[in-house]
Design an enzyme around this catalytic site. Structure first.
Site, mmCIF file in Angstrom:
data_model
loop_
_atom_site.group_PDB
_atom_site.id
_atom_site.type_symbol
_atom_site.label_atom_id
_atom_site.label_comp_id
_atom_site.label_asym_id
_atom_site.label_seq_id
_atom_site.Cartn_x
_atom_site.Cartn_y
_atom_site.Cartn_z
ATOM 1 N N GLU A 173 7.094 7.020 -15.745
ATOM 2 C CA GLU A 173 7.742 8.214 -15.214
ATOM 3 C C GLU A 173 9.015 7.846 -14.449
ATOM 4 O OE1 GLU A 173 3.564 9.037 -16.116
ATOM 5 O OE2 GLU A 173 4.538 7.465 -14.934
ATOM 6 N N TRP B 154 -2.084 -5.617 -5.165
ATOM 7 C CA TRP B 154 -2.011 -5.686 -6.626
ATOM 8 C C TRP B 154 -1.026 -6.753 -7.087
ATOM 9 C CZ3 TRP B 154 -6.173 -3.897 -8.389
ATOM 10 C CH2 TRP B 154 -6.755 -2.747 -7.867
ATOM 11 N N ILE B 155 -1.109 -7.927 -6.446
ATOM 12 C CA ILE B 155 -0.238 -9.033 -6.814
ATOM 13 C C ILE B 155 -0.968 -9.905 -7.827
ATOM 14 C CG2 ILE B 155 1.176 -10.915 -5.955
ATOM 15 C CD1 ILE B 155 1.857 -8.010 -4.937
ATOM 16 N N GLY C 262 5.472 1.172 -3.980
ATOM 17 C CA GLY C 262 5.284 0.684 -5.335
ATOM 18 C C GLY C 262 6.512 1.019 -6.157
ATOM 19 N N PRO D 125 0.814 -1.223 0.000
ATOM 20 C CA PRO D 125 0.000 0.000 0.000
ATOM 21 C C PRO D 125 0.844 1.268 0.000
ATOM 22 C CG PRO D 125 -0.980 -1.617 1.462
ATOM 23 C CD PRO D 125 0.329 -2.197 0.995
ATOM 24 N N GLN E 18 -11.255 5.562 -31.580
ATOM 25 C CA GLN E 18 -11.780 6.729 -32.286
ATOM 26 C C GLN E 18 -12.076 6.387 -33.745
ATOM 27 O OE1 GLN E 18 -12.551 9.586 -30.906
ATOM 28 N NE2 GLN E 18 -13.181 10.630 -32.788
ATOM 29 N N ILE E 19 -11.163 5.655 -34.377
ATOM 30 C CA ILE E 19 -11.338 5.312 -35.794
ATOM 31 C C ILE E 19 -12.507 4.357 -35.986
ATOM 32 C CG2 ILE E 19 -10.257 4.084 -37.728
ATOM 33 C CD1 ILE E 19 -7.547 5.226 -36.676
ATOM 34 N N GLU F 106 4.992 -2.975 -13.742
ATOM 35 C CA GLU F 106 6.427 -3.266 -13.837
ATOM 36 C C GLU F 106 7.270 -1.997 -13.760
ATOM 37 O OE1 GLU F 106 7.094 -6.294 -13.638
ATOM 38 O OE2 GLU F 106 5.367 -7.331 -14.449
ATOM 39 N N ARG G 178 -14.804 -0.459 -43.923
ATOM 40 C CA ARG G 178 -15.872 0.474 -43.597
ATOM 41 C C ARG G 178 -15.987 1.552 -44.672
ATOM 42 N NH1 ARG G 178 -20.708 1.743 -41.269
ATOM 43 N NH2 ARG G 178 -20.660 3.759 -40.189
#
Length: 389
Positions: free
Chosen positions: A371, A160-161, A135, A132, A340-341, A367, A272
């Site tokens: 940053e 978050w394992i 990280g 917690p 978007q496309i 991983e 399309r």
């Protein structure tokens, strides 16, 4: 065959063909969609991967492996990522957290006892690092391992394992030294996921449905001295080795996923019709798709260059960070622009691009956040902090 694949050796192309055969039997597109929809992890595919020899590629033959290089491993990761990230992810867990950790800093007894099961796909390991309050700053971890007469008692929590419940062992980082913070005095342990005192609580997530994540509690978990992997107090250095391989693995896998996502978007753009012609023929979309393919190709070049450096045992800390950053941000942007496309067709719950869209948000901070990795690149370039050695 993609143009870059034409430069591969005959053996390397045979490895890719083997991956394609595996995926056609075990993970066709409808099966990928079903597993995502039903939140079913691909743990049952591990024995088939082991039988195909995928896990044995980087392992020397005197340890029961095939003695191949990391280049072949990266090719398997990239192609599995193209077929289905869920399979690539669990493959990376076996190779990065398991095989390479045991090979790099495991004891002779651990190599003897663990490598056969890892290579056969009998089990895998999950990395229990994030907490917690720790990280990106791994040196802030608070989980402790107290020395006893027969081993250690581990207390603390992780969060978050990924794939903790399916793993046989949790590669767990805990403090064994006196320091309350920093990289000194951290030791790695192989903790059975079903050991008394270990609790696993599932966490709800936005995506990556076939890769469940957990909060892990360690309530005075007793382990023996043989649970230590690597040097006592040398765990931070060992972690950097493990994360080095796992980041290279993610970069390769995400490159394959980015190509798969872009292939689907380009197919839609060719088919399309609007205003009497395919939407992909409009310059604004044609240029956007050409730019995205260029970025995927750049990612692939970086991944394969990194794989060559790893295979030759050359320093590549900066290159590993660069490849991970470029690959994950490429997939993120391919998925976002692809939505978007494709517009409403992509927004449909059963479309593939929406799965890439929600899954891709994990990889730019999984991983190691991009940053933090950029900060490491700057240090390697001698721009900030200590100068590179």
């Amino acid at each position: 065959m993609r143009r870059m694949d034409a430069l591969l050796t005959e053996d390397e192309r045979a490895i890719l063909a083997s991956v394609d055969g595996f995926a056609s039997r075990h993970l066709p597109p409808d099966e990928v969609r079903r597993r995502d929809r039903e939140h079913q992890p691909p743990y049952d595919l591990l024995p088939a991967m082991g039988e195909a020899g995928f896990f044995a590629l980087p392992v020397p033959d005197d340890h029961g492996g095939l003695g191949r290089s990391w280049r072949e491993v990266a090719l398997v990761q990239e192609r599995l990522g193209w077929h289905g990230y869920m399979a690539a992810s669990i493959y990376n867990r076996v190779v990065g957290f398991g095989v390479m950790s045991v090979l790099t800093y495991g004891s002779p007894a651990q190599k003897r006892d663990l490598l056969p099961g890892l290579l056969s796909g009998s089990f895998f390991m999950a990395l229990a690092l994030t907490e917690p309050g720790a990280g990106s700053d791994a040196g802030a971890l608070k989980t402790r391992a107290r020395r006893t007469a027969g081993g250690y008692v581990i207390s603390g929590s992780k969060i978050w394992i990924s794939d903790a419940e399916g793993a046989r062992f949790l590669l767990t980082a805990a403090r064994t030294g006196d320091a309350a913070k920093g990289s000194d005095g951290i030791t790695l342990f192989l903790v059975p996921s079903d050991a008394p005192g270990v609790t696993l609580s599932p966490l709800a997530k936005v995506g990556n449905n076939a890769m469940p994540s957990f909060e892990v509690g360690f309530a005075d978990v007793e382990v023996g001295d043989d649970a230590v992997i690597g040097e006592v107090g040398g765990g931070f250095r060992h972690l950097m080795s493990t994360l080095h391989y796992s980041r290279a693995s993610m970069a390769a896998t995400v490159t394959g996923a980015a190509q798969a996502a872009l292939d689907g978007v380009m197919s839609h753009a060719r088919e399309r019709q609007q205003f009497g012609k395919p939407i992909g023929s409009f310059q604004v979309l044609a240029h956007r798709l050409a730019d995205l393919q260029t970025r995927v190709d750049l990612s692939r070049l970086m991944v394969r260059h990194l794989a060559t450096l790893i295979a030759r045992g050359l320093p590549c800390k900066r290159e590993a960070a660069q490849a991970k950053v470029v690959a994950t941000e490429t997939l993120r942007d391919v998925a976002d622009q692809g939505m978007q496309i494709m517009a409403s067709a992509g927004y449909a719950a059963d479309s593939d691009i929406q799965r890439f869209w929600r899954d891709s948000r994990l990889y730019t901070f999984g991983e190691g956040t991009n940053e933090i990795l950029r900060d490491g690149m700057a240090r390697e370039l001698g721009l900030t902090g200590r100068q590179p050695s």
